[in-house]
Design an enzyme around this catalytic site. Structure first.
Site, mmCIF file in Angstrom:
data_model
loop_
_atom_site.group_PDB
_atom_site.id
_atom_site.type_symbol
_atom_site.label_atom_id
_atom_site.label_comp_id
_atom_site.label_asym_id
_atom_site.label_seq_id
_atom_site.Cartn_x
_atom_site.Cartn_y
_atom_site.Cartn_z
ATOM 1 N N GLY A 1 0.801 -1.214 0.000
ATOM 2 C CA GLY A 1 0.000 0.000 0.000
ATOM 3 C C GLY A 1 0.835 1.266 0.000
ATOM 4 N N PHE A 2 1.941 1.254 0.741
ATOM 5 C CA PHE A 2 2.839 2.418 0.843
ATOM 6 C C PHE A 2 2.122 3.652 1.379
ATOM 7 C CE2 PHE A 2 4.639 0.000 -2.880
ATOM 8 C CZ PHE A 2 5.649 -0.590 -2.168
ATOM 9 N N GLY B 1 2.092 -7.133 3.568
ATOM 10 C CA GLY B 1 3.212 -7.740 2.861
ATOM 11 C C GLY B 1 4.494 -7.638 3.663
ATOM 12 N N GLN C 1 12.360 -4.688 4.308
ATOM 13 C CA GLN C 1 11.795 -3.344 4.415
ATOM 14 C C GLN C 1 12.820 -2.289 4.030
ATOM 15 O OE1 GLN C 1 8.582 -2.295 5.046
ATOM 16 N NE2 GLN C 1 8.335 -4.454 4.601
ATOM 17 N N GLY D 1 9.169 0.073 8.609
ATOM 18 C CA GLY D 1 8.618 0.193 7.259
ATOM 19 C C GLY D 1 8.989 1.445 6.488
ATOM 20 N N GLU D 2 8.915 2.590 7.133
ATOM 21 C CA GLU D 2 9.025 3.842 6.385
ATOM 22 C C GLU D 2 10.426 4.434 6.434
ATOM 23 O OE1 GLU D 2 5.410 5.746 6.455
ATOM 24 O OE2 GLU D 2 4.575 4.396 7.942
#
Ligand code: MOS
Length: 763
Positions: free
Chosen positions: A238-239, A466, A658, A724-725
């Site tokens: 999705g990001f 994911g 990631q 993640g980010e």
């Protein structure tokens, strides 16, 4: 823990466990949102505006309605009431607050103006082309230049007197950096299958937050939350684009209700560029002041980002600026600029990613002005305390990230002069960029069931986009019960499960760990009590505290959970436990129970005085190496060394993925990605995978990821923060610094273009 030393106990926490959902995905048996089919399923196709601003003068659906298989053409004239949404609350976060078809106004190209539903997708698509819409068009404002910084910007962080310090600083940098609109392009596109049963609707959706999606859709449709169920069992990422619901979800639900048939509405790749958000354009002015020996005395970070006409979305570029470096005088201010473009939304590392491109680029420029090594400038200004929040850091090892990364890339051999390093006839450039991202423990609930068939089930209404959330849950279950992974079932991606967090803000792992841990620990405690209290149990009469569950077997703590070891303890005459303990399911079956259930919850860090006393953030650094061939103007990113301090890593394989994926996305940001809008119509010019370039395997540098793995016990008992980010922050400035080092060209407006590099004076 006394039991930890017993033989046979093995924990998979910190082990590179392959994703437990991998086989389902690679075999094609994982069902994504629009894979769901139902009897009498109808297919929808959206009609999108072909102007970027104006009004619908007339909409003629009569030809479309007469076409084969057409069941419904939905538009402003016949739309059922749906409700306005407001964002910014803790609950019910939405993207576009305007309900679809609310009025005849058009605010951006691609806005939904009608929806055709037919028996087949082909019929719906053909009929959508036959809907005649006439507009009173105006020229949309899609200007990428965001203009002058206005007076009276909102100041979000301030200390000291930055203007005075800037005026007095012997060395200053004052530059403006821009980043373009970037469009999320996960493999799986958005889509909804809406199925009504009486007054209740189930939405099969590609969502990063099924609970939030349920809340928003209940508000949009004006029905109770318990009448909405959102299912997202598998998500092709999705990001950030799938954090909050988009209007297609409402449209599918309304059409399905009106027709009393299940309706499927897919967002195709072209619509991904108009209808489901993007990272907005940013324009950032950074002013730095420093002493001649490189101590920062002033930082001013002013930024603008574009937003849509209907929604005010701030891309918080200045979030990391107040605490990344030590500096007595600082101000961060921002303002919004309206454009006729759909509503922006968070995209991987929102704020931090463009924000650190600007700040870290300016730090590189300052180092050059100071004739100082950019790495030494970072060391010199490292912060030991969060000077923005005035709090100690819970755990910050940014300096070690710089040191380890510098060693790995061979920074000490770097010669500062542009184009001064060569290898195999190519010019080599080296640059670095720092990264940071917030950590928190957001609320989560989970239930665990020890089942009579020997399986352990855990349930939570979070989802796995994911990143490995299914696997993280299984690892915790394995650690606390010793039951192997192939006997653990994880149920996620369904809003009817115990409420779980949105997969956003890199906070899912730190949110789910405490809930999963406390649920399984409670279930084990219940099991041991039942083993001790149930007359049919061989442990009847023992003290529950003297029992343990290891390798999935209940046994006396003093006795290893291994068969063939005799048990004798004359002090416990009533107990006749089997040698090697007993499988937990046998205890459940002997007790005549259907299973043992327990629940757990995560106490959020924002309500925890201990956590609130600290600045909670992850850190990292990227070191980029580029190869430049001036004769043919060819630039490649050849190597990225990434060193990250994200707390304890629960699963190094998923964690590494990631950072690697984020680094690749960072290469795309630096060199390729840019959403372009036609100034006449507002249409996305490059809205396809042929024209909008993202980094692919062919663009991949050599990736080298290291985790420092320092547990942050303020965040949770495992010490895990999010991953993640953060990996996308710091990549672009590392690359543009390396580009400068190779070519002598400073690129302040992303992406780096060949035209920029042709200005290089180096041959
Ligand atoms: Mo992240 S942009 O919160 O998916």
């Amino acid at each position: 823990m006394a039991t930890a030393t017993l033989p046979g106990r093995q924990s998979l926490i910190g082990v590179a466990v392959p994703r437990i959902d991998g086989p389902l995905k690679t075999s094609g048996s994982a069902q994504y949102a629009v894979d769901y089919n139902f009897p009498r399923l109808a297919h929808a196709a959206a009609v999108q505006s072909t102007i970027g601003k104006g009004k619908i003068r007339s909409l003629d659906a009569s030809a479309a309605e007469r076409m084969p298989g057409v069941l419904l053409v939905l538009h402003h004239g016949n739309m059922e009431k749906v409700f306005r949404l407001f964002r910014g609350q803790d609950e019910g976060n939405t993207s576009e607050s305007r309900p679809p078809f609310e009025d005849e106004n058009v605010y951006y190209w691609g806005q939904y103006v009608a929806l055709v539903v037919a028996d087949t997708l082909e019929q719906a698509t053909a009929a959508a082309d036959a809907v005649r819409v006439e507009y009173d068009a105006e020229t949309p404002d899609v200007t990428t230049n965001l203009g002058d910084f206005p007076a009276g910007m909102r100041t979000t962080s301030k200390r000291g007197d930055p203007d005075k310090a800037l005026a007095e600083a012997p060395v200053t940098v004052d530059e403006t950096y821009t980043t373009p609109a970037e469009t999320h392009n996960p493999m799986e596109m958005h889509g909804t299958v809406a199925v009504w049963e009486g007054d209740s609707v189930t939405l099969y959706e590609s969502s990063q937050g099924v609970v939030n999606h349920r809340t928003v859709m209940a508000e949009a449709l004006g029905i109770p939350r318990e009448n909405v169920r959102v299912i997202s069992r598998f998500i092709g990422s999705g990001f950030g684009g799938k954090l909050f619901p988009w209007p297609h979800s409402t449209l599918a639900a309304v059409a399905a209700r009106k027709l009393d048939r299940p309706v499927k509405l897919s967002v195709d790749r072209r619509m991904m560029f108009t209808s489901v958000g993007h990272r907005p354009i940013t324009q950032q002015r950074i002013r730095l002041g420093a002493t001649t020996d490189g101590k920062l005395t002033a930082i001013r970070h002013d930024f603008l980002n574009h937003t849509s006409i209907g929604d005010d979305i701030v891309e918080r570029c200045g979030e990391q600026t107040p605490f990344l470096y030590s500096c007595a005088n600082l101000a961060v201010s921002n303002a919004l600029v309206k454009r006729n473009i759909g509503t922006p939304t968070p995209m991987r590392g929102p704020g931090a990613v463009p924000g650190l491109f600007a700040l870290e680029s300016a730090m590189d420029e300052l180092a050059i002005k100071l004739k100082m090594d950019p790495l030494d400038l970072r060391y010199k200004n490292d912060a030991v305390r969060d000077e923005g929040a005035n709090l100690p850091f819970s755990s910050r090892h940014l300096k070690e990230c710089w040191q380890v990364g510098a060693d790995k890339i061979g920074w000490s051999k770097r010669t500062p002069q542009p184009a001064s390093m060569r290898r195999d006839g190519k010019i080599i450039g080296l640059g670095l960029g720092s990264a940071s991202w917030g950590a928190a423990r957001i609320p989560c609930e989970a239930t665990v069931e020890l089942c009579p068939n020997g399986r352990v089930c855990v349930r939570c209404a979070t989802q796995d986009i994911g990143t490995g959330t299914y696997t993280i849950f299984a690892q915790v279950m394995q650690e606390k019960t010793g039951v192997p992974l192939d006997r653990i079932d994880v149920f996620l991606g369904d809003s009817s499960l115990p409420p779980g967090p949105t997969s956003g803000g890199s906070m899912a792992t730190s949110a789910v760990l405490p809930a999963a841990t406390s649920a399984v620990s409670s279930a084990v405690t219940r099991l041991l009590h039942i083993a001790a209290l149930s007359p049919s149990s061989p442990f009847y009469g023992a003290k529950a505290e003297d029992l343990a569950l290891i390798n999935g077997r209940v046994h006396m703590k003093e006795q290893p959970p291994v068969r063939g070891v005799a048990f004798r303890d004359d002090n416990l005459p009533r107990v006749h436990p089997p040698a090697g303990g007993m499988a937990f399911e046998e205890i459940i079956n002997l007790a005549g129970m259907s299973g043992i259930n327990a629940s757990g919850r995560t106490f959020p860090s924002f309500e925890d005085p201990k956590a609130r006393a600290y600045s909670l953030h992850s850190y990292g650094a990227h070191f980029a190496e580029v190869e430049w061939e001036p004769d043919i103007a060819r630039l490649r990113v050849s190597r990225i060394v990434s060193v990250f301090d994200c707390g304890r890593i629960i699963n190094p394989k998923a964690g590494m993925n990631q950072i690697q994926g984020a680094a690749v996305m960072g290469v795309g940001m630096a060199l390729l990605e840019e959403t372009l809008y036609d100034s006449r119509t507002g249409q996305t010019i490059n809205g396809s995978f042929a024209d909008y370039l993202v980094a692919t395997c062919a663009d991949l540098p050599e990736l080298d990821v290291t985790f420092l793995d320092y547990p942050d016990l303020i965040v949770n008992e495992y010490g895990a923060r999010g991953i993640g980010e953060i990996g996308m922050a710091g990549v672009a400035p590392a690359i543009t610094a390396a580009v400068y080092h190779a070519t002598g060209v400073r690129v302040r407006d992303l992406p780096v273009r060949i035209e920029d590099l042709l200005q290089s004076k180096i041959a």
